[in-house]
Write an enzyme that holds these catalytic residues in place. Sequence first.
Site, PDB file in Angstrom:
ATOM      1  N   ASP A   1       4.096   4.512  -0.003  1.00  0.00           N
ATOM      2  CA  ASP A   1       5.190   4.209  -0.910  1.00  0.00           C
ATOM      3  C   ASP A   1       4.922   4.982  -2.207  1.00  0.00           C
ATOM      4  OD1 ASP A   1       7.345   2.797  -2.203  1.00  0.00           O
ATOM      5  OD2 ASP A   1       5.841   1.465  -3.075  1.00  0.00           O
TER       6      ASP A   1
ATOM      7  N   ASP B   1       6.704   4.184  -5.801  1.00  0.00           N
ATOM      8  CA  ASP B   1       6.706   3.347  -7.005  1.00  0.00           C
ATOM      9  C   ASP B   1       5.634   2.264  -6.927  1.00  0.00           C
ATOM     10  OD1 ASP B   1       8.870   4.902  -7.472  1.00  0.00           O
ATOM     11  OD2 ASP B   1      10.296   3.282  -7.777  1.00  0.00           O
TER      12      ASP B   1
END
Length: 405
Positions: free
Chosen positions: A187, A189
């Site tokens: 991922d 963020d």
Amino acid sequence: MSATQTSDVPTLLVKIFGKDRPGITAGLFDTLAAFSVDVVDIEQVVTRGRIVLCALVTEPTVSSEGELRATVHSWAESHKLQAEIISGTGDNRPRGVGRSHVTVLGHPLTAEQTAAIAARITGTGGNIDRVFRLAKYPVTAVEFAVSGCETEPLRTALATEAHEIGVDVAVVSAGLHRRAQRLIVMDVDSTLIQDEVIELFAAHAGCEDKVAEVTAAAMRGELDFEQSLHARVALLEGLDASVVDKVRAEVRLTPGARTLIRTLKRLGYQVGVVSGGFTQVTDDLKERLGLDFAQANTLEIVDGRLTGRVTGEIVDRAGKARLLRRFAQEAGVPLAQTVAIGDGANDLDMLNAAGLGVAFNAKPVVRKAADTAVNVPFLDTVLYLLGVTREEVEAADVGEDELPH
């Protein structure tokens, strides 16, 4: 001599311990060579300048065993070492069925925590065959080689223990696959970077607080991600497209991110990112960090301004898992050889689909569902879960240039 040949023959366990110095290992085996013994097993550990050297050898003829003992003790004393020689039969007992690597991360790692992990391994029916340190900073990382119990029940038991005592524990099956080529998908963020990209855009639009509230609810799994994405992006309508360059400059990589990616690439792994954020940032990260794959949502820009809409396929919770499978297929890596890293509820499908799912400083719902959790703010600690030592990372860095900033 084969294992079957040594199973019932007399053997001697020769143990040497004391202050380490060059030549001890060669000296011991030079001494043993005079008695024409065969080497069955060797183990050597050096800790804070103290050596423990164990040699399992076949027993010499009865008439010379006493001489061997006297000679080894004399050699040890001449080097200010201690020696112990134990008679027995055969080799080590066979390891139990079911083998796993248990990696424990502590910051610091206490004796109490170590005792609790060891006791839980034993309570699950496992035997600790070997222990060694992977790293001493930025965390203490220790790996246990465990046999005698299957990986899944061991992982479940240790996950509960780890949460109770405040350490991070990863359990993976032993085997050649651990050193095989892998695909690592992260991922973005709050995982690869410290920021939430949409909040950086929102700060320029003057609606940061409102966007942050929706983001937090979505990450907790309280809102449908696609609906929350459209709601947040709508607040950016009218922003000048020049804000993209400003946001790119504001993005802060998570500590250890460069080290993680650089080391993985040198090991021959492929690395990708999937994000509920925006290609305007992930494409830049892909180029800067030398990533193999990157996919995210795309902010629509018309006549030099953000329209408040996204275009193309939405990357949501299901989309991340779908992209993990797509990347694995393109990379030619079996899904079982993939590692996924994320922090939010929209990463759960991806974490569950991967061979190893790592919750990185994650929300409680994610920590509970993932294979393992890392709760220290250093992304490169994931390397230790793959069996890579800090010394190997540093050795790889010698004489090599940093990835471009």
